[in-house]
Enzyme design. Structure first.
Site, PDB file in Angstrom:
ATOM      1  N   HIS B  68     -11.308   4.002  -1.211  1.00 58.13           N
ATOM      2  CA  HIS B  68     -12.310   5.061  -1.262  1.00 58.13           C
ATOM      3  C   HIS B  68     -11.920   6.115  -2.281  1.00 58.13           C
ATOM      4  O   HIS B  68     -10.843   6.059  -2.862  1.00 58.13           O
ATOM      5  CB  HIS B  68     -12.557   5.658   0.117  1.00 58.13           C
ATOM      6  CG  HIS B  68     -11.361   6.354   0.705  1.00 58.13           C
ATOM      7  ND1 HIS B  68     -10.315   5.685   1.288  1.00 58.13           N
ATOM      8  CD2 HIS B  68     -11.051   7.664   0.797  1.00 58.13           C
ATOM      9  CE1 HIS B  68      -9.416   6.543   1.723  1.00 58.13           C
ATOM     10  NE2 HIS B  68      -9.829   7.767   1.430  1.00 58.13           N
ATOM     11  N   HIS B  70     -11.080   9.328  -2.266  1.00 57.51           N
ATOM     12  CA  HIS B  70     -10.127  10.435  -2.102  1.00 57.51           C
ATOM     13  C   HIS B  70      -8.948  10.261  -3.043  1.00 57.51           C
ATOM     14  O   HIS B  70      -8.458   9.163  -3.243  1.00 57.51           O
ATOM     15  CB  HIS B  70      -9.642  10.508  -0.651  1.00 57.51           C
ATOM     16  CG  HIS B  70     -10.604  11.243   0.239  1.00 57.51           C
ATOM     17  ND1 HIS B  70     -10.601  11.107   1.600  1.00 57.51           N
ATOM     18  CD2 HIS B  70     -11.592  12.107  -0.044  1.00 57.51           C
ATOM     19  CE1 HIS B  70     -11.563  11.859   2.129  1.00 57.51           C
ATOM     20  NE2 HIS B  70     -12.178  12.470   1.139  1.00 57.51           N
ATOM     21  N   ASP B  72      -5.853  10.917  -2.826  1.00 51.50           N
ATOM     22  CA  ASP B  72      -4.613  10.313  -2.341  1.00 51.50           C
ATOM     23  C   ASP B  72      -4.747   8.794  -2.234  1.00 51.50           C
ATOM     24  O   ASP B  72      -3.828   8.105  -1.823  1.00 51.50           O
ATOM     25  CB  ASP B  72      -4.169  10.931  -0.996  1.00 51.50           C
ATOM     26  CG  ASP B  72      -5.208  10.767   0.087  1.00 51.50           C
ATOM     27  OD1 ASP B  72      -6.397  10.720  -0.244  1.00 51.50           O
ATOM     28  OD2 ASP B  72      -4.840  10.696   1.278  1.00 51.50           O
ATOM     29  N   HIS B  73      -5.915   8.248  -2.644  1.00 55.87           N
ATOM     30  CA  HIS B  73      -6.091   6.800  -2.685  1.00 55.87           C
ATOM     31  C   HIS B  73      -6.463   6.286  -4.076  1.00 55.87           C
ATOM     32  O   HIS B  73      -6.393   5.102  -4.331  1.00 55.87           O
ATOM     33  CB  HIS B  73      -7.146   6.359  -1.670  1.00 55.87           C
ATOM     34  CG  HIS B  73      -6.683   6.498  -0.258  1.00 55.87           C
ATOM     35  ND1 HIS B  73      -6.237   5.446   0.498  1.00 55.87           N
ATOM     36  CD2 HIS B  73      -6.537   7.605   0.524  1.00 55.87           C
ATOM     37  CE1 HIS B  73      -5.852   5.878   1.689  1.00 55.87           C
ATOM     38  NE2 HIS B  73      -6.032   7.188   1.729  1.00 55.87           N
ATOM     39  N   HIS B 157     -15.302   6.355   6.496  1.00 54.66           N
ATOM     40  CA  HIS B 157     -14.428   7.507   6.305  1.00 54.66           C
ATOM     41  C   HIS B 157     -15.084   8.543   5.392  1.00 54.66           C
ATOM     42  O   HIS B 157     -15.154   9.721   5.705  1.00 54.66           O
ATOM     43  CB  HIS B 157     -13.093   7.031   5.741  1.00 54.66           C
ATOM     44  CG  HIS B 157     -12.162   8.122   5.354  1.00 54.66           C
ATOM     45  ND1 HIS B 157     -11.654   9.015   6.261  1.00 54.66           N
ATOM     46  CD2 HIS B 157     -11.648   8.470   4.148  1.00 54.66           C
ATOM     47  CE1 HIS B 157     -10.855   9.864   5.625  1.00 54.66           C
ATOM     48  NE2 HIS B 157     -10.848   9.559   4.350  1.00 54.66           N
ATOM     49  N   ASP B 178      -8.644   4.306   4.780  1.00 54.51           N
ATOM     50  CA  ASP B 178      -8.879   5.268   5.861  1.00 54.51           C
ATOM     51  C   ASP B 178     -10.209   4.900   6.508  1.00 54.51           C
ATOM     52  O   ASP B 178     -11.146   4.525   5.818  1.00 54.51           O
ATOM     53  CB  ASP B 178      -8.964   6.698   5.305  1.00 54.51           C
ATOM     54  CG  ASP B 178      -7.607   7.152   4.777  1.00 54.51           C
ATOM     55  OD1 ASP B 178      -6.630   6.399   4.947  1.00 54.51           O
ATOM     56  OD2 ASP B 178      -7.534   8.243   4.197  1.00 54.51           O
ATOM     57  N   GLU B 203      -4.256   2.288   8.700  1.00 53.04           N
ATOM     58  CA  GLU B 203      -3.803   3.668   8.616  1.00 53.04           C
ATOM     59  C   GLU B 203      -3.506   4.152  10.034  1.00 53.04           C
ATOM     60  O   GLU B 203      -3.997   3.582  11.011  1.00 53.04           O
ATOM     61  CB  GLU B 203      -4.882   4.546   7.982  1.00 53.04           C
ATOM     62  CG  GLU B 203      -6.143   4.667   8.837  1.00 53.04           C
ATOM     63  CD  GLU B 203      -6.631   6.096   8.960  1.00 53.04           C
ATOM     64  OE1 GLU B 203      -5.784   7.007   8.930  1.00 53.04           O
ATOM     65  OE2 GLU B 203      -7.844   6.300   9.087  1.00 53.04           O
ATOM     66  N   HIS B 414       0.405   5.017   6.360  1.00 52.65           N
ATOM     67  CA  HIS B 414      -0.398   6.209   6.208  1.00 52.65           C
ATOM     68  C   HIS B 414      -0.360   7.034   7.484  1.00 52.65           C
ATOM     69  O   HIS B 414      -1.388   7.322   8.093  1.00 52.65           O
ATOM     70  CB  HIS B 414      -1.836   5.805   5.855  1.00 52.65           C
ATOM     71  CG  HIS B 414      -2.674   6.911   5.298  1.00 52.65           C
ATOM     72  ND1 HIS B 414      -3.210   7.907   6.068  1.00 52.65           N
ATOM     73  CD2 HIS B 414      -3.083   7.180   4.049  1.00 52.65           C
ATOM     74  CE1 HIS B 414      -3.912   8.730   5.317  1.00 52.65           C
ATOM     75  NE2 HIS B 414      -3.851   8.314   4.067  1.00 52.65           N
TER      76      HIS B 414
END
Lengths: 604, 564
Positions: B68, B70, B72-73, B157, B178, B203, B414
């Site tokens: 996705h 975000h 942090d991904h 998510h 996530d 996660e 995660h």
């Protein structure tokens, strides 16, 4: 398991709604009457596109059908709109009574064509209700292109883009070793939907081909050009243009063409009206299925911009949409104008009103674009007409040239198609190019006919666990061909098969327990391999002598030899493909002889 | 067992810079390529040297999958593909492909333009990186090559978030990214079919939490916002431009409408309108209710929420401001925070998780004196509230997904190590038993190996296909019995004896007087010399070797005395 594929076609027959009859629909599945198929035994229905699901409520609501229906999301959403429009149109003209006497064969015979030729009119039914539509649609499971859907672990079905409409699909039905492709309503032209996926149709054992163009001689691109120029000509002369159409599909392409054409043709001030109970929904829905659109339109969404330019037409007020001719529309209505409305059969819906309103003036034009109906038949009840009639059928589905190109490309072993595709159209019997031409010749089917497809299932896929694979001992029998005997435990779950090493023989129980006789009885399930080869007598005798048998005697028989071991009163019959050891009950001796014989044979 | 190797290059037992390497059936797949918000040095990106010390990324990796948008991904993606160098395919869903470059550009601007970092990826690199992306549909089976296939499932998510199944032959791994198992105001719940992967990598952000009902949290949130506004305070809600922001906007919008509040609500970046446009165009990825009603009313067109201007922050009176980014680590949310932090009437509501090192994390862990750049110390007097609105599955949700997918094993990533340990035990307790297959059967056959094709057929079939004849090996043993009765009677005794001993076998007495055990034939004959002895001829083929041998030794022991 029975896995049936039903393509549902809807045919409206020329009934004149305004007057005597309540519209009725021929039974889609006349076959159920002839008991060809019991719909309660059907496990799965695969929907090709939104035009092919108009009879779905008849199946899911009234036949005992309990299976699953698979369709893509755009197919379901737009299919719902088409049904909603249909139900709405029909319900606007309620009829207290439904005429049925005409169904009497003696009366039907006297009616004009096409009524008198209609078959099995007694099974015709009234239109479904919105409630039935909702119930039918709730039974659909949504799927995406190239999704592999397991049916009971036995076969896998996969929808592929067919390039004809938003979410339209061809289907692959395959097991591990057999593949059937169902190609219905496909297009190779570049319009708004995602292009047709041809590559995935390769290596089919059978390709079922249907839903070809209704107008094989018309070129869609040329027709669009003609549509635009006729429209402009009429409007410039102060006339109105009526376009009978479905609320989704080709209309998106027409609006896009007009979007590019309006300004250059000086039509900026002409209002375009789109009248349908689902007009708004259809225009809105078209914008949210970016993932199902051609690449150009998909990339627009990343900007983010709406994929279809009709959003801009609406914003600039050039295109207006109304649920019906009543209400807002009557206040906004200005002439000259262009009206898109249904139903394209001209038998019900708001189009009837405009035909009556504009039919008497030669300034006006009706332009037919939907290929499903004969425009002459559609117009028949309105004659005499002063308005101009232009026939620009736009059918983007495959024509015969494209079919032969496609078949050359994907090379199925067999082609199966409706009978009418295997001969030229009756009206153009000299046009040998208007039929499917392939090798081997296509197998054809007729209404209510059962056709056996030319393949047999012989193999299943089976997985061998690495531990078992390690234990196999292959031997090369012929150059490039190796064999290994396999003894293993077959685990089957959900129609998936796995071979695991056989359980090890239980370790001998420690002497404490007294062995029971039954524990010694060998399990007859532990099988020995088959043997092959033959035993050369001379070498065999030599081997016997080498192993200490001194009194070996050989006698010839008709089919082979008999080897005698006199002292041991043992007799070995050796023939081309059999060996028989006859001896006294001396297990030691027997086992020795057995092992000597086995040395000459191959095990399988 | 098939070997599947998992190497987390980031986010193994922490949150941030998610990046997991999976080797399955000879294929190498990288799952996510995230950055860590808490670091400004090398630690912000995953350690790709793990791969590059043995060669080029492109040679090693078969594909990269992004779950996705975000950061942090996906935040390390341009660094990974353009600066370290990767030219293979990168898979993500359509909404992720659309939104990801915008967030990357945003992030780049903050890092380079505001913080003045050098040696960072450029706008052009983001564009070049996105050219390597292949968009996937939900549930579409994408054939990466002949053997490797991947499939996306809905994760709920954020818009376009997906879980991925990676499959080679019969081995498979599911990576959840996530996900969220409870539908919220704008997204649906994650869903996966019973795909029974060998390994489920899930996660575990909220591994130990069973969160109270969504409704309670929403009511709490609205109450806090309302109270602050009533007493004339300002509410700051740090969010990421896409995702939670839309959900909270919908929530506040309906509340303002219902209670008829007048205090202004602002949304900070210019991204809002664009973001809402994405939501409209990708409405098929939102939840049922929004999809159903979007023609009549588009949930993402807000009446009460207006664009924020920097000058508004100093306006007197109450207001609510949504500002990016969500962890207060940079940008506008941090600026506003510094302005408002000193006033106890104000409130900051953190609606999501904050990674270590960010201002968000510090104030949530109770720190009230913050050291800012230039040795300034910022005293935080405003109220700090944490409301978990971030759409991660809680312990219950994770268990639910494990139940749906029925994996052979589960790998937790995660999340925090301690919490994982707890969840691990729970999963082990609950899912020890898997339904067993049908009764297994013993099978014999011959495997024909020809080039690369393998066929398992019956041995007879194998012989036939190779044009070989079967050679039958048969044994006939003479067993002598002391029995002076007639042959027929001997046979009958043999029959009843065998019948009683061999209970599991098919023993028959044929009309011609012979006895069969399975396919073994036993005939009784008179002895040519000794009338007190009968000869039993026991005849079997090599395939019945064990049973035949057993029978002869059994019969040799003699028959039990006939019952009188």
């Amino acid at each position: 398991m029975q896995c049936a594929q039903i393509q549902i076609n809807h045919h409206y027959v020329g009934l004149w709604t305004g007057h005597d009859f309540h519209p009725q629909f021929p039974s889609f599945a006349t076959c159920s009457k002839t008991e060809l198929i019991d719909l309660s035994t059907v496990d799965v229905i695969l929907i090709s596109n939104y035009h092919c699901m108009m009879a779905l409520p008849y199946i899911t609501e009234h036949t005992g059908f309990t299976g699953t229906v698979y369709a893509t999301e755009p197919t379901v959403q737009i299919g719902r709109l088409l049904m909603e429009e249909l139900v709405n149109f029909i319900e606007r003209v309620p009829k207290a009574q439904s005429a049925s006497l005409w169904k009497n064969k003696d009366i039907q015979r006297l009616l004009p064509s096409p009524l008198k030729d209609a078959v099995e009119v007694s099974t015709w039914r009234r239109c479904y209700t919105m409630q039935e539509v909702n119930s039918a649609l709730s039974k659909i499971q949504l799927v995406g292109y190239s999704q592999k859907i397991e049916l009971f672990g036995a076969v896998q079905v996969t929808p592929l883009s067919s390039g004809y409409a938003l979410g339209s699909s061809n289907w692959i039905i395959q097991s591990h070793y057999e593949k059937v492709s169902y190609v219905s309503g496909s297009s190779l032209l570049t319009t708004h939907p995602q292009p047709m996926d041809q590559a995935s149709l390769k290596n089919s054992d059978v390709l079922v081909l249907t839903g070809l163009t209704q107008i094989p001689t018309a070129n869609p691109d040329g027709m669009v050009g003609e549509f635009c120029s006729n429209l402009a000509l009429t409007v410039r002369n102060g006339g109105n243009v009526l376009v009978p159409c479905y609320p989704s599909g080709v209309i998106y392409d027409l609006l896009e063409c007009l979007y590019q054409y309006i300004d250059s043709a000086g039509l900026s001030n002409i209002p375009f009206y789109f009248i349908s109970p689902v007009a708004n929904s259809s225009l809105e829905f078209s914008q949210i299925f970016a993932e199902w659109l051609c690449h150009n339109k998909q990339t627009k969404v990343y900007l983010p911009e709406p994929p279809f330019p009709h959003a801009e037409l609406i914003q600039t007020n050039k295109l207006r949409h109304y649920p019906s001719i009543h209400g807002d529309f009557s206040n906004d209505f200005r002439q000259p104008c262009v009206v898109f409305t249904g139903h394209p059969s001209l038998r019900f819906g708001d189009v009837v009103h405009f035909m009556e309103l504009w039919g008497k003036s030669s300034l006006n034009t009706v332009i037919f674009t939907e290929p499903d109906f004969s425009y002459l038949e559609a117009l028949a009840p309105y004659q005499p007409l002063a308005m101009k009639c232009i026939y620009c059928p736009i059918d983007t589905r495959l024509n015969f040239i494209q079919v032969s190109k496609l078949l050359k490309e994907v090379q199925p072993l067999h082609v199966v198609c409706p009978e009418q595709y295997t001969q030229p159209p009756p009206a153009q019997s000299h046009r040998m190019d208007l039929m499917i031409d392939c090798q081997p010749p296509a197998m054809s089917y007729r209404r209510a006919e059962v056709l056996a497809l030319p393949f047999k299932r012989l193999f299943e896929k089976i997985e061998i666990m690495p531990e078992l694979a390690d234990s196999l001992v292959p031997m090369e029998i012929k150059p490039g061909i190796s064999l290994a005997t396999v003894s293993a435990v077959l685990h089957t779950k959900d129609n998936k098969h796995v071979l695991q090493p056989p359980p090890r023989p239980a370790p001998p129980t420690s002497g404490k327990k007294r062995k029971r006789a039954s524990e010694d009885i060998p399990d007859c399930k532990v099988l020995k391999p088959l043997l092959s080869g033959s035993i050369p007598v001379e070498q065999f005798v030599q081997t016997l002598e080498k192993h200490g048998f001194s009194d070996v005697k050989v006698e010839d028989t008709a089919k082979g030899h008999i080897v005698l071991l006199q002292e041991a009163e043992t007799l070995i019959q050796i023939e081309e493909d059999s060996t028989h050891i006859i001896c006294d009950n001396d297990e030691m001796l027997r086992v020795r002889l057995r092992d000597l014989v086995l040395k000459f044979l191959q095990k399988f | 067992m098939p070997e599947i190797r998992v190497t987390p290059l980031g986010a193994g037992q922490d949150v941030g810079r998610s990046c997991i390497l999976v080797s399955i059936g000879g294929k190498n797949v990288m799952l996510d390529c995230g950055m860590h918000m808490g670091f400004n040095d090398d630690r912000r990106f995953p350690d790709f040297s793990y791969i590059t010390r043995n060669g080029r990324l492109t040679d090693f990796l078969d594909c990269v999958i992004i779950s996705h948008f975000h950061l942090d991904h996906c935040g390390a993606l341009p660094y990974f593909s353009e600066m370290v160098g990767y030219d293979g395919p990168i898979y993500m869903t359509h909404p992720t492909q659309a939104i990801c470059p915008i967030l990357l550009e945003d992030y780049r601007k903050i890092a380079v333009d505001k913080k003045g970092e050098a040696n960072f990826f450029t706008s052009q690199m983001i564009k070049d990186c996105m050219k390597k992306v292949v968009a996937v549909h939900l549930h579409q089976t994408v054939q990466v090559d002949d053997e490797l296939e991947i499939k996306a499932y809905y994760a709920g998510h954020v818009l376009g978030a997906a879980m991925f199944q990676i499959k080679v032959g019969s081995e498979s791994v599911v990576y959840t990214g996530d996900y969220n198992m409870t539908p919220d105001r704008h997204l649906g719940a994650a869903w996966i079919d019973k795909c029974r992967p060998n390994l489920l990598i899930t996660e575990s952000t909220y591994a130990t939490t069973i969160r109270d009902s969504k409704r309670c949290r929403e009511r709490d949130f609205l109450k806090k916002v309302h109270e602050t506004v009533e007493r004339g305070g300002k509410v700051l809600i740090p969010v990421f431009a896409l995702g939670r922001a839309q959900e909270l906007c919908i929530l506040l919008e309906t509340f303002w409408e219902r209670v008829n509040l007048k205090a202004p609500i602002y949304f900070s970046t210019g991204l809002t309108e664009k973001a809402n446009h994405y939501y409209k165009l990708f409405i098929t990825w939102t939840n049922q209710k929004i999809r159903k009603t979007f023609v009549q009313r588009n949930m993402f067109e807000f009446k009460h929420i207006k664009a924020f201007d920097r000058a508004f922050a100093d306006n007197p009176g109450p207001m609510v401001v949504f500002a990016t980014p969500g962890m207060l680590h940079a940008g506008q949310s941090l600026q506003i925070f510094r302005k408002w932090a000193g006033n106890e009437k104000n409130m900051v509501i953190m609606p999501g998780y904050c990674v270590q090192g960010t201002v968000g994390h510090k104030i949530l862990s109770g720190q009230r004196k913050l050291e800012m750049e230039g040795r300034q110390v910022l005293e935080v007097k405003m109220q700090v509230e944490y409301m978990s609105f971030s759409a991660h599955a809680d312990a219950k949700g994770i268990m639910q997904l494990v139940g749906q997918a029925e994996p052979e094993s589960v790998l937790l990533v995660h999340g925090e190590a301690k919490k994982m340990e707890f969840l691990k035990q729970k999963i082990e307790q609950e899912f020890r038993l898997l339904p067993s297959a049908k009764k297994p059967r013993l099978l014999h056959g011959t495997l024909i190996m020809k080039d690369s094709s393998f066929q398992l057929v019956s041995s007879e079939q194998a012989l036939k296909e190779l044009g070989l004849a079967e050679h039958q090996l048969r044994f006939t043993c003479r067993v002598h019995l002391h029995d002076s009765r007639k042959e027929q009677e001997t046979a009958a005794r043999v029959y009843s004896h065998l019948k009683s001993v061999l209970k599991d076998h098919c023993v028959q007495h044929l009309p011609d007087g012979s006895v069969t055990v399975e396919s073994i034939l036993i005939q009784a004959a008179a002895h040519s010399e000794d009338p007190g002895t009968k000869v039993l001829l026991v005849s079997w083929t090599y395939q019945d070797e064990e049973l035949g041998s057993y029978l002869t030794s059994l019969l040799k022991k003699g028959l039990p005395q006939a019952p009188s």
